[in-house]
Design a protein around this motif. Sequence first.
Motif, short mmCIF file in Angstrom:
data_model
loop_
_atom_site.label_atom_id
_atom_site.label_comp_id
_atom_site.label_asym_id
_atom_site.label_seq_id
_atom_site.Cartn_x
_atom_site.Cartn_y
_atom_site.Cartn_z
N LYS A 186 -24.74 36.75 24.90
CA LYS A 186 -24.58 38.04 23.72
C LYS A 186 -23.12 37.70 23.00
N VAL A 243 -29.48 33.79 25.71
CA VAL A 243 -30.08 35.28 25.54
C VAL A 243 -29.20 36.18 26.27
N ASN A 280 -28.71 35.98 19.12
CA ASN A 280 -27.84 36.59 20.35
C ASN A 280 -26.45 36.48 20.06
#
Length: 434
Positions: free
Chosen positions: A178, A175, A201
């Motif tokens: 990225k 998460v 993500n």
Amino acid sequence: MKRGRKTNEANSSSSEETAEKESKRYKVTEEKTTAVQSPDWANLLQDIILQVFQYLPLLDRAHASQVCRSWNQVFHMPDLWRCFEFELNQPATSYLRATHPELIKQIIKRHSNHLQYVSFKVVDSSKESAEAACDILSQLVNCSLKTLGLISTARPSFMDLPKSHFISALTVVFVNSKSLSSLKIDDTPVDDPSLKVLVANNSDTLKLLKMSSCPHVSPAGILCVADQCHGLRELALNYHLLSDELLLALSSEKHVRLEHLRIDVVSENPGQTQFHTIQKNSWDAFIKHSPKVNLVMYFFLYEEEFDPFFRYEIPVTHLYFGRSVSKDVLGRVGMTCPRLVELVVCANGLRPLDEELIRIAERCKFLSAVGLGECEVSCSAFVEFVKMCGGRLSQLSIMEEVLIPDQKYSLEQIHWEVSKHLGRVWFPDMMPTW
């Protein structure tokens, strides 16, 4: 007499003064020499110290940072913490030195936003070490990792953890990163939902995914990754995750050309694992889309489990047989693997592989590396095999006991004959080199 005595005394005094001057001059020279020979470690260029620190384990790096102020400044430079490996083990179960937990906490507190290339190396099989790795993972909330590797050198480690604990820690990284481009999570309890978090993500950046021996992942889970991560260039997985749908997804126009696909075909219990068959048109579509892909297959099967394999042409380039493989299967390899570049056979039995090797030499025109272990090949057939392959055999690792002398060649003669056809000096191996 008095004049002579005075002259002698004057000469003596002059000699003493000269000797004293020479002594002082020698001491000054010696001090200068010593000053030149003794390096001023505190004034080394910080770029040089940084290069040295990058090769040190964390504990040694921390000790070195206490030498002087300059070295301590380097210890806290962001560039030093972009790439880092955490080594974890329990002192009672391993003679290897682990990274001290308190030191790890300090590093994460101060440099978590600098970490980009991180690996966790669990060097024992203890559950405690794997739990420590998960605890550290869950603290990486401020990181934007590009590479994450979970390496377990002694099984089972991560597989012993409660699945929820591991998944919770791993999704923290998914998460917050990225921009994850490389993920190595072999032998872990990663599952389909966590892969969906990864894709949600990091779909635009993921280029490498290695996840062999992940029993909680289904073919649908890995298909989700292939459908969404169009930049994926390297993939490693177990055969049970390979499907026609996956190969077709990797062959879509949206997907970049795959460079490396590794498939582990493993059976722990003979006769209890059912292996499905991949359709030829799926392989054809895959190789049409990625014509230069390296397809690596590791087989750890029992002889009776090879039936679904090598029944038609397959674009494998690197083939490794970790357990005994039959003459029949090796004969089919020669008929169905025209792209083969490397072949390693660890064991075969007591039936000579003469015909099979000749067939492989005839059909596999790109073969350049061969390794043979517990097999039997007549010296004449082996010489013929080398003669057919010629100088393209850049690696030829054959155990000495594999070669069976015959009427044409003895073990002493085969060294010269093979060397002649290879164009370089060659000897059989005393120990396996693969």
